[in-house]
Motif scaffolding. Structure first.
Motif, short mmCIF file in Angstrom:
data_model
loop_
_atom_site.label_atom_id
_atom_site.label_comp_id
_atom_site.label_asym_id
_atom_site.label_seq_id
_atom_site.Cartn_x
_atom_site.Cartn_y
_atom_site.Cartn_z
N VAL A 189 46.44 62.70 -40.75
CA VAL A 189 47.53 61.97 -41.26
C VAL A 189 47.10 60.46 -41.24
O VAL A 189 47.47 59.92 -42.36
CB VAL A 189 48.96 62.19 -40.55
N ALA A 190 46.56 60.10 -39.95
CA ALA A 190 46.05 58.79 -39.94
C ALA A 190 45.06 58.57 -41.07
O ALA A 190 45.15 57.49 -41.79
CB ALA A 190 45.78 58.56 -38.69
N SER B 140 46.28 48.40 -37.59
CA SER B 140 45.10 49.16 -37.42
C SER B 140 45.66 50.49 -36.84
O SER B 140 46.99 50.80 -36.48
CB SER B 140 44.15 48.66 -36.49
N ARG B 141 44.70 51.47 -36.73
CA ARG B 141 45.12 52.93 -36.30
C ARG B 141 45.42 52.94 -34.67
O ARG B 141 46.25 53.42 -34.32
CB ARG B 141 43.90 53.85 -36.34
N GLU B 142 44.98 51.95 -34.15
CA GLU B 142 45.34 51.64 -32.72
C GLU B 142 46.79 51.54 -32.53
O GLU B 142 47.54 51.39 -31.46
CB GLU B 142 44.72 50.51 -31.80
N ASP B 143 47.62 50.67 -33.55
CA ASP B 143 48.93 50.38 -33.37
C ASP B 143 49.87 51.55 -33.87
O ASP B 143 50.98 51.59 -33.76
CB ASP B 143 49.34 49.14 -34.34
N TYR C 106 45.99 48.97 -44.21
CA TYR C 106 46.95 48.11 -43.50
C TYR C 106 46.59 46.83 -43.75
O TYR C 106 45.56 46.28 -44.48
CB TYR C 106 46.00 48.18 -41.93
N PRO C 107 47.77 45.95 -43.51
CA PRO C 107 48.70 46.26 -42.48
C PRO C 107 49.83 47.11 -43.29
O PRO C 107 49.99 47.03 -44.43
CB PRO C 107 49.22 44.84 -42.27
N MET D 261 54.58 55.28 -34.91
CA MET D 261 55.00 56.43 -35.26
C MET D 261 55.88 57.29 -34.21
O MET D 261 56.91 57.80 -34.74
CB MET D 261 53.83 57.56 -35.67
N THR D 262 55.74 57.17 -33.11
CA THR D 262 56.62 57.79 -32.00
C THR D 262 57.80 56.97 -31.99
O THR D 262 58.94 57.68 -31.95
CB THR D 262 56.08 57.54 -30.62
N LEU D 263 57.98 55.54 -32.15
CA LEU D 263 59.19 55.04 -32.13
C LEU D 263 60.06 55.48 -33.47
O LEU D 263 61.22 55.82 -33.19
CB LEU D 263 59.15 53.63 -32.27
N ALA D 264 59.58 55.71 -34.42
CA ALA D 264 60.18 56.08 -35.91
C ALA D 264 60.68 57.40 -35.86
O ALA D 264 61.80 57.57 -36.36
CB ALA D 264 59.19 55.48 -37.06
#
Length: 301
Positions: free
Chosen positions: A110-111, A140-143, A120-121, A148-151
């Motif tokens: 998915v990433a 970036s992928r690091e963020d 990005y951004p 995604m967890t928050l959403a």
């Protein structure tokens, strides 16, 4: 009530709890609802503007202001509305809708899809949500993982869309069959984006009405707002948000079927700029609600 509002939990998570039976058990309250001329369901978020409250009022046969069940549901779902906007010939930012099971089952794939299709951004946001709750800007992928967890903590479907470098301009619409658009306004945010804090807790963002944009661009915003409203089969009223890019391109961001309605909110100010007072605006919205209700009754719906 003040004690509950004074709790130190997040402002958007506050709720008032009372020891009362569920609505279905409150025959007295339902009877009182039938005594109302029209309901203005000015409640943000899930169970307020997503079609559920509208469906309840439909079942009880009570006139209400604003969009109907289907249009309200689509107006809440940022992914579904984009599909309809594209079908109506409106330009949207690059985006990808991701379901929670897709993310859990293959976050690396998915990433990569996000990087190839959106880039990005980007902004990560719950597909069904409001007031910018659960929205993150990722670079970036690091963020990406935390965003995604928050959403996904708010909705099972998440929208990832490109961060557009453009001015945030908006127009209001009014009408059932004959739709008209208001003046064009602009939100000038001082932070990364127009987030919950800027909307409700501080004065860091400015609302400019009318927006300082060329007449030709303002006309495209108004025409786009009407087209978007028709695309979701909207009735009553709504606010439609766009990005105006530096090269003059116009991208629709989203439609809000229950916009903020305080006298200082964007929607009333957009209409005040074309001579519609706050009092007159409410009157027109009530008249539209009653007109739609009478039309449905005449059809036996």
């Amino acid at each position: 009530t003040r004690d509950q509002l004074g709790r130190d939990d997040a402002s958007f998570a506050k709720r008032l709890d009372a020891d009362v039976p569920p609505l279905a058990e409150r025959a007295d309250l339902i009877a009182e609802l039938h005594g109302l001329d029209v309901v203005l369901p000015l409640i943000h978020g899930v169970n307020g503007e997503d079609g559920t409250l509208q469906g309840m009022l439909e079942m009880f046969g009570i006139p209400y202001a604003g969009c109907g069940v289907a249009a309200s549901a689509i107006g809440m779902d940022k992914a579904l509305q984009k599909e309809l906007f594209e079908r109506a010939g409106l330009s949207v930012a690059r985006y990808l809708a991701v379901f929670s099971h897709e993310w859990r089952g293959g976050d690396g794939d998915v990433a990569r899809g996000i990087e190839q299709g959106v880039g990005y951004p980007a902004f990560v946001k719950p597909a069904n949500g409001g007031s910018s709750v659960g929205v993150s800007k990722v670079r970036s992928r690091e963020d990406l993982g935390d965003a995604m967890t928050l959403a996904f903590g708010i909705d099972r479907k998440v929208l990832v869309e490109e961060a557009v470098d453009g001015r945030e301009v908006e127009a209001g619409v009014l009408g059932n069959d004959d739709i008209e658009a208001s003046a064009v306004g602009e939100v000038v945010a001082t932070g990364e984006f127009y987030d919950y804090s800027a909307k409700y807790l501080d004065d860091s963002a400015r609302i400019v009405v009318p927006a300082d944009v060329p007449d030709e661009a303002a006309q495209r915003v108004r025409e786009g707002a009407i087209r978007a409203f028709r695309a979701i089969d909207g009735q009553g009223f709504a606010r439609v948000d766009f990005f105006l890019k530096r090269d003059g391109a116009l991208l629709i961001n989203e439609i809000n079927t229950l916009p903020g309605f305080r006298p200082v909110s964007m929607f009333p100010r957009l209409w005040a700029a074309v001579g519609v007072t706050y009092r007159d605006l409410i009157t027109r919205i009530v008249d539209l609600a009653l007109g739609r209700f009478q039309q449905k009754e005449a059809l036996g719906a």
